[in-house]
Write a protein that holds these residues in place. Structure first.
Motif, short mmCIF file in Angstrom:
data_model
loop_
_atom_site.label_atom_id
_atom_site.label_comp_id
_atom_site.label_asym_id
_atom_site.label_seq_id
_atom_site.Cartn_x
_atom_site.Cartn_y
_atom_site.Cartn_z
N GLY A 40 0.81 -1.21 0.00
CA GLY A 40 0.00 0.00 0.00
C GLY A 40 0.84 1.25 0.00
O GLY A 40 0.54 2.24 -0.70
N MET A 41 1.92 1.27 0.79
CA MET A 41 2.80 2.43 0.82
C MET A 41 3.44 2.67 -0.54
O MET A 41 3.53 3.82 -1.01
CB MET A 41 3.88 2.24 1.89
N MET A 42 3.87 1.61 -1.20
CA MET A 42 4.51 1.76 -2.50
C MET A 42 3.52 2.24 -3.55
O MET A 42 3.88 3.05 -4.43
CB MET A 42 5.14 0.43 -2.92
N LEU A 43 2.28 1.78 -3.48
CA LEU A 43 1.27 2.21 -4.45
C LEU A 43 0.95 3.69 -4.31
O LEU A 43 0.89 4.42 -5.30
CB LEU A 43 0.00 1.37 -4.29
N VAL A 44 0.74 4.14 -3.08
CA VAL A 44 0.44 5.56 -2.85
C VAL A 44 1.63 6.41 -3.28
O VAL A 44 1.47 7.48 -3.91
CB VAL A 44 0.08 5.81 -1.37
N ALA A 45 2.84 5.97 -2.96
CA ALA A 45 4.03 6.72 -3.35
C ALA A 45 4.21 6.71 -4.86
O ALA A 45 4.66 7.71 -5.45
CB ALA A 45 5.26 6.12 -2.68
N ALA A 46 3.86 5.61 -5.51
CA ALA A 46 4.01 5.52 -6.96
C ALA A 46 3.14 6.54 -7.68
O ALA A 46 3.61 7.25 -8.58
CB ALA A 46 3.68 4.11 -7.44
N ILE A 47 1.87 6.65 -7.28
CA ILE A 47 1.00 7.62 -7.94
C ILE A 47 1.37 9.04 -7.55
O ILE A 47 1.33 9.96 -8.38
CB ILE A 47 -0.49 7.33 -7.65
N THR A 48 1.78 9.24 -6.30
CA THR A 48 2.19 10.59 -5.87
C THR A 48 3.44 11.04 -6.63
O THR A 48 3.50 12.16 -7.15
CB THR A 48 2.47 10.61 -4.36
N GLY A 49 4.43 10.17 -6.69
CA GLY A 49 5.66 10.50 -7.40
C GLY A 49 5.41 10.73 -8.88
O GLY A 49 5.95 11.66 -9.49
N PHE A 50 4.56 9.89 -9.49
CA PHE A 50 4.26 10.04 -10.91
C PHE A 50 3.54 11.35 -11.17
O PHE A 50 3.86 12.08 -12.12
CB PHE A 50 3.42 8.87 -11.41
N ALA A 51 2.54 11.67 -10.32
CA ALA A 51 1.76 12.89 -10.51
C ALA A 51 2.65 14.13 -10.42
O ALA A 51 2.55 15.05 -11.24
CB ALA A 51 0.63 12.96 -9.48
N VAL A 52 3.53 14.16 -9.42
CA VAL A 52 4.42 15.31 -9.25
C VAL A 52 5.41 15.41 -10.42
O VAL A 52 5.63 16.50 -10.97
CB VAL A 52 5.17 15.22 -7.91
N ALA A 53 6.01 14.29 -10.81
CA ALA A 53 6.95 14.30 -11.93
C ALA A 53 6.25 14.69 -13.24
O ALA A 53 6.82 15.40 -14.07
CB ALA A 53 7.62 12.94 -12.07
N HIS A 54 5.02 14.24 -13.40
CA HIS A 54 4.25 14.53 -14.62
C HIS A 54 3.91 16.02 -14.70
O HIS A 54 3.96 16.63 -15.78
CB HIS A 54 2.99 13.68 -14.64
N GLN A 55 3.55 16.60 -13.56
CA GLN A 55 3.13 17.99 -13.56
C GLN A 55 4.31 18.96 -13.57
O GLN A 55 4.22 20.03 -14.16
CB GLN A 55 2.26 18.27 -12.32
N THR A 56 5.39 18.61 -12.91
CA THR A 56 6.53 19.52 -12.82
C THR A 56 7.60 19.26 -13.87
O THR A 56 8.47 20.11 -14.09
CB THR A 56 7.20 19.42 -11.43
N HIS A 57 7.57 18.05 -14.48
CA HIS A 57 8.60 17.63 -15.43
C HIS A 57 9.98 17.55 -14.78
O HIS A 57 11.00 17.67 -15.45
CB HIS A 57 8.65 18.56 -16.65
N ILE A 58 9.99 17.35 -13.45
CA ILE A 58 11.25 17.19 -12.70
C ILE A 58 11.18 15.85 -11.97
O ILE A 58 10.54 15.74 -10.92
CB ILE A 58 11.46 18.35 -11.69
N PRO A 59 11.81 14.80 -12.51
CA PRO A 59 11.72 13.47 -11.89
C PRO A 59 12.19 13.44 -10.44
O PRO A 59 11.65 12.69 -9.63
CB PRO A 59 12.60 12.60 -12.79
#
Length: 303
Positions: A40-59
């Motif tokens: 569960g922790m990895m899933l929440v972090a995966a979508i959070t990290g993807f959303a931030v990287a997608h919106q900011t274009h900063i991996p």
């Protein structure tokens, strides 16, 4: 030789999220806390990290956001287990289910979207014959995970803080009698574990895939939990186990690529079958597990 080098590189890439997550879980288990909520922790972090990287274009911000999301999930677990003294197994399972549903809800608008591929590798070394492709043409998080493994070996066996952490995992009552804040130490261990699981989840969605689909983690949180037992709670053995399971994961794609007449469903089962076989083999010697397992693992502390 080029194909073999690519296979080695892919195995290392596949084993990296398992290594990072398992190292974090090893620390909280060394402190005597069993957290089954890694998935569960990895899933929440995966979508959070993807959303931030997608919106900011900063991996890199995606990794930071993933780590923070993992720490928040770990804090929720810590509040239930350390403050309310709930059952660790039941709370971890609930956290895993909660994380699965929350990630699916948050990620509805990101399903099917992807991130551009970045430039990886160590300049100058990535172009070397064979070893360059196999070892040096990786994302920086791969090398960070190796440094983290070395750092944890040093921390656990060469520092006073590591000795205290292991003492809390072996006998929290004795550590408490000596004046050590058992709950705060366990809370810090859980936060570190959450950050590691968060970075592992972000790695999957930002680098390994890189896209978001529901259930992206695909059981890797459970495999990371099994890795800690497989490695008998030792960081160096976690590294070997992560490379082993990463290789098994990649072999299924390699077998499909060379056209073996094996149903794809059976090939997809390989990492999980390997996990079950390893756990069965380890369980044949319970005395060996008891000798290496933290004595207070999964047991509540009420002082």
């Amino acid at each position: 030789m080029e194909n073999f080098a690519a296979l080695i590189a892919a195995s290392i890439n596949s084993g990296t999220p398992l290594l990072i997550a398992a190292l974090g879980l090893l620390i909280n288990e060394r402190a005597g806390v069993l957290n089954l909520g890694a998935e569960g922790m990895m899933l929440v972090a995966a979508i959070t990290g993807f959303a931030v990287a997608h919106q900011t274009h900063i991996p890199e911000l995606g990794f930071l956001a993933g780590a923070i999301a993992g720490m928040l999930m770990a804090s929720l677990f810590a509040w239930f287990v350390l403050v309310l003294s709930t059952n660790q197994v039941a709370t971890g399972l609930a956290l895993s289910i909660f994380g699965s549903g929350l990630s699916a809800f948050i990620g509805q608008s990101f399903v099917g979207q992807s991130l551009p591929a970045g430039n990886h590798g160590i300049p100058g070394l990535a172009n070397l014959p064979f070893v360059g492709k196999a070892l040096f043409d990786q994302h920086w998080m791969v090398y960070f995970s190796l440094l983290l493994c070395v750092a944890l070996v040093w921390f656990l066996y060469r520092t006073r803080s590591g000795l205290i952490l292991r003492a809390v995992g072996e006998s929290p009552e004795s550590a408490h009698a000596l004046g050590y804040p058992v709950r705060r130490i366990r809370y810090a261990a859980l936060l570190f574990s959450g950050a590691c699981c968060g970075m592992a989840g972000a790695y999957l969605s930002v680098v390994y895939t890189p896209m978001w689909v529901e259930g992206l983690v695909s059981g890797r949180g459970w495999i990371a939990l099994a890795l800690t037992t497989f490695a008998t709670w030792r960081p160096a053995r976690v590294l070997l186990g992560a490379l082993l399971f990463g290789s098994v994961t990649i072999l299924q794609f390699h077998f499909q690529a060379i056209g073996l007449a094996i149903p794809s469903q059976i090939l997809s089962m390989l990492p999980y079958v390997a996990t079950i076989l390893v756990l069965v083999l380890i369980s044949r010697n319970p005395d060996w597990i008891r000798l290496n397992m933290p004595a207070s693992l999964g047991k509540p502390f009420h002082h």
